[in-house]
Design an enzyme around this catalytic site. Sequence first.
Site, PDB file in Angstrom:
ATOM      1  N   GLU A  62      -6.189  -4.185  -0.958  1.00  0.00           N
ATOM      2  CA  GLU A  62      -4.849  -4.772  -1.111  1.00  0.00           C
ATOM      3  C   GLU A  62      -3.895  -3.698  -1.679  1.00  0.00           C
ATOM      4  OE1 GLU A  62      -4.662  -7.238  -4.649  1.00  0.00           O
ATOM      5  OE2 GLU A  62      -3.131  -8.537  -3.776  1.00  0.00           O
ATOM      6  N   ASN A 132       2.821  -9.869   0.497  1.00  0.00           N
ATOM      7  CA  ASN A 132       1.635  -9.059   0.202  1.00  0.00           C
ATOM      8  C   ASN A 132       0.754  -9.185   1.459  1.00  0.00           C
ATOM      9  OD1 ASN A 132      -0.721  -7.965  -0.784  1.00  0.00           O
ATOM     10  ND2 ASN A 132      -0.547  -8.932  -2.793  1.00  0.00           N
ATOM     11  N   LYS A 150      -0.640 -12.763   2.291  1.00  0.00           N
ATOM     12  CA  LYS A 150      -1.382 -13.444   1.217  1.00  0.00           C
ATOM     13  C   LYS A 150      -0.752 -14.794   0.869  1.00  0.00           C
ATOM     14  CE  LYS A 150      -2.932 -12.279  -3.515  1.00  0.00           C
ATOM     15  NZ  LYS A 150      -2.931 -11.160  -4.476  1.00  0.00           N
ATOM     16  N   GLU A 170       3.236 -11.299  -9.195  1.00  0.00           N
ATOM     17  CA  GLU A 170       3.263 -11.471  -7.729  1.00  0.00           C
ATOM     18  C   GLU A 170       4.183 -12.616  -7.309  1.00  0.00           C
ATOM     19  OE1 GLU A 170      -0.179 -10.906  -5.188  1.00  0.00           O
ATOM     20  OE2 GLU A 170      -1.311 -10.355  -6.955  1.00  0.00           O
ATOM     21  N   CYS A 220      -7.293 -10.583  -1.960  1.00  0.00           N
ATOM     22  CA  CYS A 220      -7.591 -10.717  -3.383  1.00  0.00           C
ATOM     23  C   CYS A 220      -7.755 -12.159  -3.854  1.00  0.00           C
ATOM     24  CB  CYS A 220      -6.535  -9.963  -4.198  1.00  0.00           C
ATOM     25  SG  CYS A 220      -7.117  -9.700  -5.894  1.00  0.00           S
ATOM     26  N   ASN A 245      -7.114  -6.098  -5.884  1.00  0.00           N
ATOM     27  CA  ASN A 245      -6.789  -5.371  -7.130  1.00  0.00           C
ATOM     28  C   ASN A 245      -7.016  -6.394  -8.228  1.00  0.00           C
ATOM     29  OD1 ASN A 245      -4.774  -2.704  -6.776  1.00  0.00           O
ATOM     30  ND2 ASN A 245      -4.723  -4.094  -5.037  1.00  0.00           N
TER      31      ASN A 245
HETATM   32  N1  CDT Z   1      -4.243  -9.160  -7.036  1.00  0.00           N
HETATM   33  C1  CDT Z   1      -4.757 -10.367  -7.315  1.00  0.00           C
HETATM   34  O1  CDT Z   1      -4.619 -11.299  -6.549  1.00  0.00           O
HETATM   35  N2  CDT Z   1      -5.376 -10.483  -8.488  1.00  0.00           N
HETATM   36  C2  CDT Z   1      -5.954 -11.736  -8.893  1.00  0.00           C
HETATM   37  C3  CDT Z   1      -5.905 -11.910 -10.349  1.00  0.00           C
HETATM   38  C4  CDT Z   1      -6.320 -13.269 -10.745  1.00  0.00           C
HETATM   39  S1  CDT Z   1      -7.168 -13.219 -12.221  1.00  0.00           S
HETATM   40  C5  CDT Z   1      -8.269 -14.471 -12.122  1.00  0.00           C
HETATM   41  C6  CDT Z   1      -7.400 -11.871  -8.457  1.00  0.00           C
HETATM   42  O2  CDT Z   1      -7.756 -12.940  -7.963  1.00  0.00           O
HETATM   43  O3  CDT Z   1      -8.199 -10.959  -8.635  1.00  0.00           O
END
Ligand code: CDT
Length: 372
Positions: A62, A132, A150, A170, A220, A245
């Site tokens: 991502e 995203n 996303k 985000e 993600c 990420n």
């Molecule tokens: N980038 C991203 O989507 N990060 C989210 C953070 C959530 S923390 C539970 C992830 O799901 O990793």
Amino acid sequence: MEVTSNMASTSSFTAPSRKIIVAGAQLGPIHLDSLRSEVLDRMLKLMEEAHNKNVKLLVFPEIAFTTFFPRHFITNTEELEFFFERDVDGDATQASNMKPIFDAAQKYKMDVSVGYAECDTSAPPEAHIHYNTAVYYSAAADKIISKYRKVHLPGTFEPYERKHATNQLEKRYFRPGNLGFEAFRAPGLVASPVTKSSGGEANTESTLGRGDPIIGTLICNDRRWPEAWRCYGLQGVEIVLCGYNTTGWAPELVGTNPKLSSKEAVKAEALFHNKLTITHGSYVNACFSINVAKCGMEDGKYPLIGGSCIVDPDGEVVVEAKTEEDELVVAEIDLEMCRRGKGKVFAFERHRRTEHYARLVEQTGVVEPELL
Ligand code: CDT
């Protein structure tokens, strides 16, 4: 009876191989002051290494080209725009930072999926419509054949009030994806697939699991939502691609278990939850998944987890990254392996009970039962 290439169930018939060498291109940290050209060079190096290992499908994380900027509260529009890629006339293969990736993919005859922060240029620039996004470039088609935006954006619109909290903005910087969870077939990856032109018809007993590979993309946070996996499962997905990420330390965001006594333990839990979601999603939808991190300590003090891995339809991890740096995870996968789960324990057409699932789409938040 004459045996033709699209007849799967005839006993004398030997099915063509559906094996593919696939890889995740994990990226180590990228910083606010990292040059785009340096990042691109790192990505191209991984592509060359993948080519030397005969990889035919490569997945980048991502937001692959920059630091994970949603951790920063950026109010200056010009400063923010730096992080976004612009499709040229809607064709991301021409976008300046991405073109060299697709050119290399064509040279190596390798499909590539890459995540990036997208500025939607079909809208006026002053509208600043951002997603995203991940696109899938097919070497055989020599073009992008799928774009995914996303859907599940984590975090908040406003920054956290606590001074040293790690933000996840985000919801401020992106719109929720508007393209749904549309699986697609990627041409040129398996030998002798059944196609329309070879007389095949989708969803018949004899062609099931014999066409070009069926692929779906998650980004993600999407991987934590079984609904997203199931949307692909219901399209017969065979490979899910997921770049991420994921912070190794952000108590405000994650709701970290207060019993965990060290930052190392918190990060280990984040890695555990990552693996839990992707192994579960792969198993219950009888598909492979290629899960790829951007990881390590970004911008000097923000840890992202690694753990890039390829998971099989039994939910087993086939190969896993050992570092938090640029690293390839490579495996030969046999799509035939999806048939067992899809035909038995997760044969949806026989076992799902949709008459009881209305709540899933009619209700968003929790509604508890009446109090006693
Ligand atoms: N980038 C991203 O989507 N990060 C989210 C953070 C959530 S923390 C539970 C992830 O799901 O990793």
